[in-house]
Design an enzyme around this catalytic site. Structure first.
Site, PDB file in Angstrom:
ATOM      1  N   SER A   1     -10.342  -4.867   6.849  1.00  0.00           N
ATOM      2  CA  SER A   1     -11.723  -5.322   7.019  1.00  0.00           C
ATOM      3  C   SER A   1     -11.853  -6.347   8.150  1.00  0.00           C
ATOM      4  O   SER A   1     -12.959  -6.612   8.623  1.00  0.00           O
ATOM      5  CB  SER A   1     -12.250  -5.913   5.707  1.00  0.00           C
ATOM      6  OG  SER A   1     -11.408  -6.957   5.297  1.00  0.00           O
ATOM      7  N   CYS A   2     -10.707  -6.906   8.598  1.00  0.00           N
ATOM      8  CA  CYS A   2     -10.811  -7.914   9.665  1.00  0.00           C
ATOM      9  C   CYS A   2     -11.103  -7.294  11.032  1.00  0.00           C
ATOM     10  O   CYS A   2     -11.242  -8.018  12.012  1.00  0.00           O
ATOM     11  CB  CYS A   2      -9.597  -8.821   9.693  1.00  0.00           C
ATOM     12  SG  CYS A   2      -8.127  -7.970  10.189  1.00  0.00           S
TER      13      CYS A   2
ATOM     14  N   TRP B   1      -5.997 -24.096   0.273  1.00  0.00           N
ATOM     15  CA  TRP B   1      -6.451 -24.216   1.659  1.00  0.00           C
ATOM     16  C   TRP B   1      -7.972 -24.066   1.733  1.00  0.00           C
ATOM     17  O   TRP B   1      -8.544 -23.231   1.029  1.00  0.00           O
ATOM     18  CB  TRP B   1      -5.840 -23.092   2.490  1.00  0.00           C
ATOM     19  CG  TRP B   1      -4.487 -23.395   3.055  1.00  0.00           C
ATOM     20  CD1 TRP B   1      -3.517 -24.143   2.462  1.00  0.00           C
ATOM     21  CD2 TRP B   1      -3.964 -22.955   4.307  1.00  0.00           C
ATOM     22  NE1 TRP B   1      -2.417 -24.183   3.261  1.00  0.00           N
ATOM     23  CE2 TRP B   1      -2.654 -23.469   4.395  1.00  0.00           C
ATOM     24  CE3 TRP B   1      -4.464 -22.181   5.360  1.00  0.00           C
ATOM     25  CZ2 TRP B   1      -1.840 -23.234   5.507  1.00  0.00           C
ATOM     26  CZ3 TRP B   1      -3.651 -21.948   6.458  1.00  0.00           C
ATOM     27  CH2 TRP B   1      -2.353 -22.473   6.528  1.00  0.00           C
TER      28      TRP B   1
ATOM     29  N   VAL C   1       0.831  -1.210   0.000  1.00  0.00           N
ATOM     30  CA  VAL C   1       0.000   0.000   0.000  1.00  0.00           C
ATOM     31  C   VAL C   1       0.869   1.264   0.000  1.00  0.00           C
ATOM     32  O   VAL C   1       0.635   2.188  -0.794  1.00  0.00           O
ATOM     33  CB  VAL C   1      -0.963   0.001   1.211  1.00  0.00           C
ATOM     34  CG1 VAL C   1      -1.778   1.274   1.253  1.00  0.00           C
ATOM     35  CG2 VAL C   1      -1.899  -1.212   1.160  1.00  0.00           C
TER      36      VAL C   1
HETATM   37  N1  LIG Z   1      -2.447  -6.173   1.999  1.00  0.00           N
HETATM   38  C1  LIG Z   1      -3.751  -6.147   2.201  1.00  0.00           C
HETATM   39  O1  LIG Z   1      -4.511  -6.967   1.669  1.00  0.00           O
HETATM   40  C2  LIG Z   1      -4.352  -5.109   3.107  1.00  0.00           C
HETATM   41  C3  LIG Z   1      -5.729  -5.112   3.203  1.00  0.00           C
HETATM   42  C4  LIG Z   1      -6.327  -4.211   4.029  1.00  0.00           C
HETATM   43  C5  LIG Z   1      -5.557  -3.311   4.727  1.00  0.00           C
HETATM   44  N2  LIG Z   1      -4.234  -3.292   4.630  1.00  0.00           N
HETATM   45  C6  LIG Z   1      -3.501  -2.326   5.466  1.00  0.00           C
HETATM   46  O2  LIG Z   1      -2.624  -1.506   4.741  1.00  0.00           O
HETATM   47  C7  LIG Z   1      -1.454  -1.241   5.500  1.00  0.00           C
HETATM   48  C8  LIG Z   1      -0.239  -1.639   4.701  1.00  0.00           C
HETATM   49  O3  LIG Z   1      -0.321  -3.010   4.372  1.00  0.00           O
HETATM   50  P1  LIG Z   1       0.585  -3.642   3.224  1.00  0.00           P
HETATM   51  O4  LIG Z   1      -0.172  -4.760   2.653  1.00  0.00           O
HETATM   52  O5  LIG Z   1       1.128  -2.580   2.357  1.00  0.00           O
HETATM   53  O6  LIG Z   1       1.765  -4.270   4.107  1.00  0.00           O
HETATM   54  P2  LIG Z   1       3.236  -4.634   3.646  1.00  0.00           P
HETATM   55  O7  LIG Z   1       3.311  -4.811   2.178  1.00  0.00           O
HETATM   56  O8  LIG Z   1       3.678  -5.746   4.529  1.00  0.00           O
HETATM   57  O9  LIG Z   1       4.057  -3.319   4.015  1.00  0.00           O
HETATM   58  C9  LIG Z   1       4.203  -2.935   5.333  1.00  0.00           C
HETATM   59  C10 LIG Z   1       5.250  -1.855   5.405  1.00  0.00           C
HETATM   60  O10 LIG Z   1       5.448  -1.517   6.771  1.00  0.00           O
HETATM   61  C11 LIG Z   1       6.836  -1.488   7.043  1.00  0.00           C
HETATM   62  N3  LIG Z   1       7.063  -1.853   8.446  1.00  0.00           N
HETATM   63  C12 LIG Z   1       6.589  -2.917   9.119  1.00  0.00           C
HETATM   64  N4  LIG Z   1       7.030  -2.915  10.387  1.00  0.00           N
HETATM   65  C13 LIG Z   1       7.817  -1.810  10.502  1.00  0.00           C
HETATM   66  C14 LIG Z   1       8.573  -1.248  11.557  1.00  0.00           C
HETATM   67  N5  LIG Z   1       8.635  -1.838  12.769  1.00  0.00           N
HETATM   68  N6  LIG Z   1       9.257  -0.108  11.330  1.00  0.00           N
HETATM   69  C15 LIG Z   1       9.218   0.487  10.126  1.00  0.00           C
HETATM   70  N7  LIG Z   1       8.521   0.022   9.082  1.00  0.00           N
HETATM   71  C16 LIG Z   1       7.838  -1.121   9.272  1.00  0.00           C
HETATM   72  C17 LIG Z   1       7.425  -2.513   6.117  1.00  0.00           C
HETATM   73  O11 LIG Z   1       8.793  -2.246   5.952  1.00  0.00           O
HETATM   74  P3  LIG Z   1       9.786  -3.327   5.258  1.00  0.00           P
HETATM   75  O12 LIG Z   1       9.292  -3.451   3.846  1.00  0.00           O
HETATM   76  O13 LIG Z   1      11.121  -2.708   5.330  1.00  0.00           O
HETATM   77  O14 LIG Z   1       9.614  -4.575   6.058  1.00  0.00           O
HETATM   78  C18 LIG Z   1       6.609  -2.254   4.852  1.00  0.00           C
HETATM   79  O15 LIG Z   1       7.153  -1.176   4.130  1.00  0.00           O
HETATM   80  C19 LIG Z   1      -1.610  -2.033   6.805  1.00  0.00           C
HETATM   81  O16 LIG Z   1      -2.040  -1.178   7.833  1.00  0.00           O
HETATM   82  C20 LIG Z   1      -2.676  -3.038   6.522  1.00  0.00           C
HETATM   83  O17 LIG Z   1      -3.467  -3.321   7.626  1.00  0.00           O
HETATM   84  C21 LIG Z   1      -3.586  -4.165   3.817  1.00  0.00           C
END
Ligand SMILES: NC(=O)c1ccc[n+]([C@@H]2O[C@H](COP(=O)([O-])OP(=O)(O)OC[C@H]3O[C@@H](n4cnc5c(N)ncnc54)[C@H](OP(=O)(O)O)[C@@H]3O)[C@@H](O)[C@H]2O)c1
Length: 320
Positions: A110-111, A204, A17
């Site tokens: 959404s969870c 799954w 995101v």
């Molecule tokens: N993916 C989905 O389907 C989905 C759906 C609904 C909502 N969301 C929401 O959208 C947001 C982003 O999700 P995403 O899917 O983009 O996740 P993601 O791809 O795992 O990215 C998470 C990011 O957060 C960084 N991060 C994690 N822990 C950290 C820490 N301790 N310090 C600094 N940076 C940290 C990671 O850095 P690194 O890359 O360096 O590890 C990465 O850049 C979340 O709040 C999630 O709940 C996602």
């Protein structure tokens, strides 16, 4: 309103995101965007987060940093999920307040909504029932983030909005075998069948669980849209409002990645299905004038192209 002079901080810029928000901001011509790598700033470190935000003093913050994963990791690493997410939110949101930053978008999921809540899911169903057990630690942390934004808005008159996206996919997704969400996991599984003799796709659960998915560029669009929009509510669902079964998605992706190979889908019913159905009610977002582009086939194709690039596998990709 964000303008070309605004200082914008995107937290989690390397993630699915966050990277899409960054692309969108750059595409729109915003120049004063800054990010910081996790190696240089661990957002769970309270004092370091505060001094970073104090020093940089952004006008707008997109908080897309979080510990995120699929059913397996959510179940196995509950402590890490609850700790990291609570800490990241607490540190960034409170530092924003302490530094006088009025505008922030917090991303939830959404969870956060009860497992068996009525469908489609309205924002008002929050805290109306029991959560899905497999990801309750993550959901509780996200609910705390929502309540934190709400409380700060009430007491300190901030504008901290919480967007609740449905399952998201797109470039820079996580394809880790144990840590990915169902949609990127499906793309990867189907891709691996492409150049082998194997004609069986193992999934799954029983394939009946219904899910809604949204392309990440739509989420980035919603983040910018709602950062600039005055709203009465601080919790807004972001989705397409349409859902399909896991089995349906498997067929869609098979058609795009390996249209000419006959594949038999085997369902591993010993594994959990997760929530039986999850589809967002997006009337509130629509009321404020936002809607997703939502072109599923094109978005899957674009995601698959980036999957191949991210995995240095471009030669194998052929547009069908
Ligand atoms: N993916 C989905 O389907 C989905 C759906 C609904 C909502 N969301 C929401 O959208 C947001 C982003 O999700 P995403 O899917 O983009 O996740 P993601 O791809 O795992 O990215 C998470 C990011 O957060 C960084 N991060 C994690 N822990 C950290 C820490 N301790 N310090 C600094 N940076 C940290 C990671 O850095 P690194 O890359 O360096 O590890 C990465 O850049 C979340 O709040 C999630 O709940 C996602």
């Amino acid at each position: 309103m964000i303008n070309k002079k605004s200082k914008i901080y995107v937290a989690g810029h390397k993630g699915l995101v966050g990277s899409a928000i960054l692309r969108k901001l750059k595409h729109k011509g915003y120049k004063k965007i800054f990010t910081i790598d996790r190696k240089k700033l661990d957002l769970t470190n309270q004092s370091k987060v505060l001094s970073f935000i104090k020093k940089k003093k952004p006008d707008f913050i997109f908080l897309a940093a979080a510990k995120v994963g699929g059913i397996f990791s959510n179940q196995k690493y509950k402590a890490e999920f609850i700790y990291s997410n609570l800490a990241i939110q607490l540190n960034v949101i409170n530092a924003a307040y302490l530094c006088g930053i009025k505008n922030l978008i917090f991303l939830g999921s959404s969870c956060v909504y009860p497992r068996n809540c009525k469908q489609p899911i309205k924002e008002s169903y929050l805290l109306n029932g029991k959560l899905e057990k497999t990801n309750d630690a993550y959901a509780i942390a996200k609910i705390a983030g929502i309540k934190m934004c709400e409380s700060y808005n009430e007491q300190y008159k901030t504008n901290y909005k919480c967007l609740m996206p449905t399952n998201t996919f797109g470039p820079n997704d996580n394809y880790d075998d144990l840590n990915s969400h169902f949609f990127p996991a499906l793309i990867k599984k189907i891709h691996t069948l492409k150049d082998t003799k194997n004609t069986k796709l193992k999934l799954w659960g029983d394939g009946s669980a219904k899910r809604e998915v949204i392309f990440v560029d739509d989420i980035a669009d919603a983040c910018l849209y709602f950062m600039n929009k005055k709203t009465k509510e601080n919790l807004i669902n972001i989705g397409t409002g349409k859902d399909f079964s896991i089995k349906d998605y498997a067929h869609f992706i098979l058609k795009i990645i390996i249209p000419n190979k006959k594949i038999k889908i085997i369902f591993d019913k010993s594994k959990p299905n997760g929530t039986p159905r999850k589809v967002m009610d997006i009337k509130l977002a629509k009321k404020y004038g936002w809607k997703p582009a939502g072109i599923l086939n094109d978005s899957i194709l674009e995601t698959y192209k980036s999957f191949l690039k991210e995995n240095n596998d471009t030669k194998k990709y052929k547009r069908k």
